[in-house]
Design a protein around this motif. Structure first.
Motif, PDB file in Angstrom:
ATOM      1  N   SER A  93       0.821  -1.214   0.000  1.00 58.54           N
ATOM      2  CA  SER A  93       0.000   0.000   0.000  1.00 58.54           C
ATOM      3  C   SER A  93       0.854   1.262   0.000  1.00 58.54           C
ATOM      4  CB  SER A  93      -0.920   0.026   1.227  1.00 58.54           C
ATOM      5  OG  SER A  93      -1.844  -1.013   1.170  1.00 58.54           O
ATOM      6  N   LEU A 139       0.365   5.244  -0.777  1.00 60.64           N
ATOM      7  CA  LEU A 139      -0.417   5.612   0.403  1.00 60.64           C
ATOM      8  C   LEU A 139       0.498   5.758   1.612  1.00 60.64           C
ATOM      9  CD1 LEU A 139      -3.389   3.115  -0.091  1.00 60.64           C
ATOM     10  CD2 LEU A 139      -3.284   5.526  -0.756  1.00 60.64           C
ATOM     11  N   ARG A 184       0.406   2.547   7.395  1.00 60.54           N
ATOM     12  CA  ARG A 184      -0.586   2.521   8.476  1.00 60.54           C
ATOM     13  C   ARG A 184      -0.006   1.952   9.765  1.00 60.54           C
ATOM     14  NH1 ARG A 184      -6.074   2.549   7.307  1.00 60.54           N
ATOM     15  NH2 ARG A 184      -6.391   0.801   8.703  1.00 60.54           N
ATOM     16  N   HIS A 225      -9.045  -2.246   4.504  1.00 64.93           N
ATOM     17  CA  HIS A 225      -8.236  -1.150   3.962  1.00 64.93           C
ATOM     18  C   HIS A 225      -7.784  -1.480   2.540  1.00 64.93           C
ATOM     19  CE1 HIS A 225      -5.250   2.016   3.655  1.00 64.93           C
ATOM     20  NE2 HIS A 225      -4.361   1.099   3.357  1.00 64.93           N
ATOM     21  N   ARG A 279     -10.802  -1.241   0.167  1.00 58.34           N
ATOM     22  CA  ARG A 279     -11.257   0.144  -0.033  1.00 58.34           C
ATOM     23  C   ARG A 279     -10.236   0.991  -0.793  1.00 58.34           C
ATOM     24  NH1 ARG A 279     -12.405  -0.715   5.185  1.00 58.34           N
ATOM     25  NH2 ARG A 279     -10.663   0.580   5.892  1.00 58.34           N
ATOM     26  N   GLN A 280      -8.975   0.882  -0.400  1.00 60.54           N
ATOM     27  CA  GLN A 280      -7.964   1.785  -0.941  1.00 60.54           C
ATOM     28  C   GLN A 280      -7.305   1.286  -2.222  1.00 60.54           C
ATOM     29  OE1 GLN A 280      -7.427   4.878   0.358  1.00 60.54           O
ATOM     30  NE2 GLN A 280      -9.147   4.362   1.668  1.00 60.54           N
ATOM     31  N   ARG A 333      -7.954   0.734  -7.668  1.00 58.73           N
ATOM     32  CA  ARG A 333      -6.709   1.129  -8.335  1.00 58.73           C
ATOM     33  C   ARG A 333      -5.914  -0.050  -8.896  1.00 58.73           C
ATOM     34  NH1 ARG A 333      -3.384   4.471  -4.309  1.00 58.73           N
ATOM     35  NH2 ARG A 333      -2.231   4.866  -6.208  1.00 58.73           N
TER      36      ARG A 333
END
Length: 157
Positions: A53, A59, A62, A100, A103-104, A108
């Motif tokens: 990610s 991104l 996290r 996550h 969704r993220q 993409r």
């Protein structure tokens, strides 16, 4: 839902089921011949997905930076400083990470990664390719978790 995202859910559900059914008392057992533990492998699965990610999809990471020290490539309990997350926290983070990713990264999958990733001369250039490879990686570590679990249980017998 995209078939790859379905696979993310399936693979992670298997990972979580296996870890939840594993006796927490053996999460830190390092049987002879092994250089890591179940906790190490579970944390490594978590950190690799976070890396996909962050480093490849652009991104923000996290996970706290110390997770890399505990669970990154080449890590082992003998090198740890501080106290790594407990079993319940790792399980909660693995579960949360699944949502996550969907969704993220889900919207993409066909985007080019921030940087490509190569393995044995094969280049992976899209977020979807990297996510697919990370599922293989999770499976490899689940195999190690299963082996460690069997070895640890046999030590107790």
């Amino acid at each position: 839902m995209d078939k790859l995202l379905n696979q993310v859910q399936i693979v992670r559900a298997i990972t979580l089921k296996t870890l939840r059914e594993t006796d927490p008392a053996i999460f830190d057992t390092m049987p002879p011949g092994y250089s890591n533990t179940i906790r190490c492998n579970a944390g490594h699965i978590l950190i690799v997905q976070d890396t996909v990610s962050a480093h490849f999809a652009g991104l923000e990471p996290r996970l706290p930076p110390e997770y890399l020290q505990w669970f990154g490539n080449g890590s082992r309990p003998s090198l740890w400083e501080g106290t790594p997350p407990g079993t319940e926290r790792l399980l909660a983070e693995l579960e949360e990470q699944t949502g996550h990713i969907i969704r993220q990264l889900g919207p993409r999958l066909n985007e080019r990664a921030v940087k490509p990733f190569s393995r044995l001369g094969y280049k992976m250039e899209t977020i979807g390719e990297l996510l697919n490879y990370s599922l293989y990686h999770e499976g490899v570590h689940m195999g190690m978790i299963n082996a460690l679990s069997k070895a640890a249980v046999s030590l107790k017998a």
